[in-house]
Write an enzyme that holds these catalytic residues in place. Structure first.
Site: not given
Ligand code: NAP
Length: 271
Positions: A145, A164, A168
């Site tokens: 991402s 998050y 990533k």
């Protein structure tokens, strides 16, 4: 036959990879899911003769080892492409300095996101590497991402989904490490961002409409993201469109881009 393994195939982007790849009868397509019985949308395509389903959790070394044995039995011991798509946001959608954060919850979310989005990549890749070494394509694709891209974060000033993003960002680094280590064996390794994707058509969902406050928060996020791409129309991609674009990148990417994070457009236009 060209063989593909897609992890996280029960729904969302992973399911759409299975749908599109299985349209070519020359592909053997294997979907890895945690529970075949619960993967109701996958059942719509899993009857096709070139689709196979294997169960497994990408955070378990032992289970991924067994999953690789099951895949080897289907393909005859090799694997051409692996699309490591399983993952996602673990826990709440918070920034690091939010005064409402509970410190222990934040630590748990950091660890959870790191395990689900980064450690799983090493577990899965190492389990399937013996098969991939015998494959023809030698492509390892990590679905990542732009939220884990430092430049995107700097340009947009986006502080949300912080844990998050850490997961990533670590995955993006893992992609480069594998690319460096496996270059001599002609592997191409890519971290691939799918764009901002509406996956609601692939799952039973909560159909509640977002509240006025949700919409206000979302618009504030879009106000930041648009700084990375001023011509962005502020709309999510359909899952079909995102996967079609990603498959084009996967088929064309070569050694010169190995180790990079690219968008669904094959560049750094993330939205
Ligand atoms: N949608 C977006 O806009 C977007 C944007 C950027 C990046 N991404 C990335 O794209 C990937 C797919 O996203 P999505 O939106 O399609 O997500 P999704 O609809 O939430 O699907 C996630 C998939 O991962 C599987 N999964 C989760 N934990 C797993 C585990 N421990 N072992 C095996 N499978 C596991 C889920 O299986 P179960 O059904 O068993 O839970 C599900 O199949 C993710 O890596 C996500 O971070 C998505």
């Amino acid at each position: 036959m060209t063989s593909y393994l897609v992890t996280g195939a029960s729904r969302g982007i992973g399911l759409e990879f299975i749908r599109q790849l299985s349209q070519d009868p020359n592909n053997t397509v294997i979907g890895l899911v945690r529970s075949a019985a619960k993967s109701v949308y996958l059942q719509e395509v899993s009857d096709l003769p070139n689709v196979h389903v294997v169960e497994g959790d990408v955070t378990s070394v032992e289970i991924m080892k067994k999953a690789a044995e099951s895949v080897a039995a289907i393909t005859g011991g090799s694997l051409d492409y692996i699309i490591e798509n399983a993952g996602g946001a673990y826990g709440a959608d918070t920034s690091f300095a939010n005064p409402n954060n509970d410190p222990s919850t934040l630590v748990e979310e950091l660890k959870g996101n790191f395990e689900l989005n980064a450690v799983s990549g090493v577990i899965t890749t190492n389990a399937f590497l013996p098969l991939l070494r015998k494959g023809k394509a030698k492509k390892i694709i990590f679905i990542s991402s732009a939220i884990g891209d430092i430049q995107f974060t700097r340009v947009t000033g986006f502080a949300g989904t912080a844990a998050y993003g850490v997961g990533k960002a670590a995955l993006n680094f893992i992609a480069q490490k594998y690319a460096s280590e496996l270059a001599a064996e002609n592997f191409v390794v890519l971290a691939l961002s799918p764009g901002f994707v509406d996956t609601s058509s692939t799952k039973e969902g909560d159909q509640t409409q977002p509240s006025e406050e949700d919409m206000k928060n979302l618009q504030a996020v879009f106000d930041q993201w648009v700084k990375s791409q001023p011509d962005w129309d502020r709309k999510p991609l359909t899952v079909q469109d995102s996967v079609t674009k990603q498959l084009k990148v996967i088929s064309t990417v070569g050694p010169k881009d190995s180790g990079k994070l690219l968008s669904q457009n094959g560049n750094t236009a993330w939205l």
